[in-house]
Design a protein around this motif. Sequence first.
Motif, PDB file in Angstrom:
ATOM      1  N   GLN A  65       0.834  -1.199   0.000  1.00 11.97           N
ATOM      2  CA  GLN A  65       0.000   0.000   0.000  1.00 11.97           C
ATOM      3  C   GLN A  65       0.869   1.249   0.000  1.00 11.97           C
ATOM      4  N   ASP A  68       2.285   1.652  -3.471  1.00 12.52           N
ATOM      5  CA  ASP A  68       1.280   2.195  -4.392  1.00 12.52           C
ATOM      6  C   ASP A  68       1.161   3.709  -4.260  1.00 12.52           C
ATOM      7  N   SER A  69       1.090   4.199  -3.024  1.00 15.10           N
ATOM      8  CA  SER A  69       0.939   5.645  -2.835  1.00 15.10           C
ATOM      9  C   SER A  69       2.192   6.393  -3.313  1.00 15.10           C
ATOM     10  N   LEU A  71       4.252   5.361  -5.669  1.00 16.32           N
ATOM     11  CA  LEU A  71       4.258   5.297  -7.132  1.00 16.32           C
ATOM     12  C   LEU A  71       3.308   6.340  -7.726  1.00 16.32           C
ATOM     13  N   LYS A  72       2.180   6.565  -7.084  1.00 16.41           N
ATOM     14  CA  LYS A  72       1.244   7.594  -7.554  1.00 16.41           C
ATOM     15  C   LYS A  72       1.875   8.979  -7.448  1.00 16.41           C
ATOM     16  N   LEU A  73       2.582   9.227  -6.347  1.00 16.15           N
ATOM     17  CA  LEU A  73       3.271  10.510  -6.193  1.00 16.15           C
ATOM     18  C   LEU A  73       4.341  10.688  -7.264  1.00 16.15           C
ATOM     19  N   GLN A  74       5.070   9.633  -7.542  1.00 17.83           N
ATOM     20  CA  GLN A  74       6.108   9.673  -8.579  1.00 17.83           C
ATOM     21  C   GLN A  74       5.481   9.981  -9.939  1.00 17.83           C
ATOM     22  N   LYS A  75       4.340   9.358 -10.217  1.00 16.25           N
ATOM     23  CA  LYS A  75       3.649   9.591 -11.481  1.00 16.25           C
ATOM     24  C   LYS A  75       3.182  11.041 -11.582  1.00 16.25           C
ATOM     25  N   GLN A  76       2.639  11.589 -10.506  1.00  6.93           N
ATOM     26  CA  GLN A  76       2.183  12.973 -10.509  1.00  6.93           C
ATOM     27  C   GLN A  76       3.348  13.933 -10.728  1.00  6.93           C
ATOM     28  N   GLN A  79       4.219  13.809 -14.400  1.00  9.07           N
ATOM     29  CA  GLN A  79       3.208  14.511 -15.184  1.00  9.07           C
ATOM     30  C   GLN A  79       3.347  16.021 -15.032  1.00  9.07           C
TER      31      GLN A  79
END
Length: 113
Positions: A65, A68-69, A71-76, A79
């Motif tokens: 978990q 996942d969080s 990885l989402k921060l890395q993606k943001q 972007q």
Amino acid sequence: MIQAFHDLTAELLAVLEDMTNAEREDKIRKIIELIDRRDEVLAQIKPPFTAGEQQLGRRTMLLNQQVDSLLKLQKQEIQRDIQEINKKKKSSNKYTNPYESLSIDGMFYDKRN
């Protein structure tokens, strides 16, 4: 196998939490490598599980978990950087060709002829 998956998840979490100014491409390459290795190990995990394996699996799920969080921060972050680069591109294009975006909505007619 569950222990190997847990170790790979912990290593992935450590890479994601590393906030040093390392090269982003190297970091992403390492993340992809770890995710691929985790997928291979995950495909080999088969039940039935012992009580110790179940407990280790629960700890691994908690780590996952966090992964996942992060990885989402890395993606943001990626972007956001792409959006900034696109804005800079548009801005520099306006300086190199300032009349490109002008729209001609009418024409002048000379009535003397």
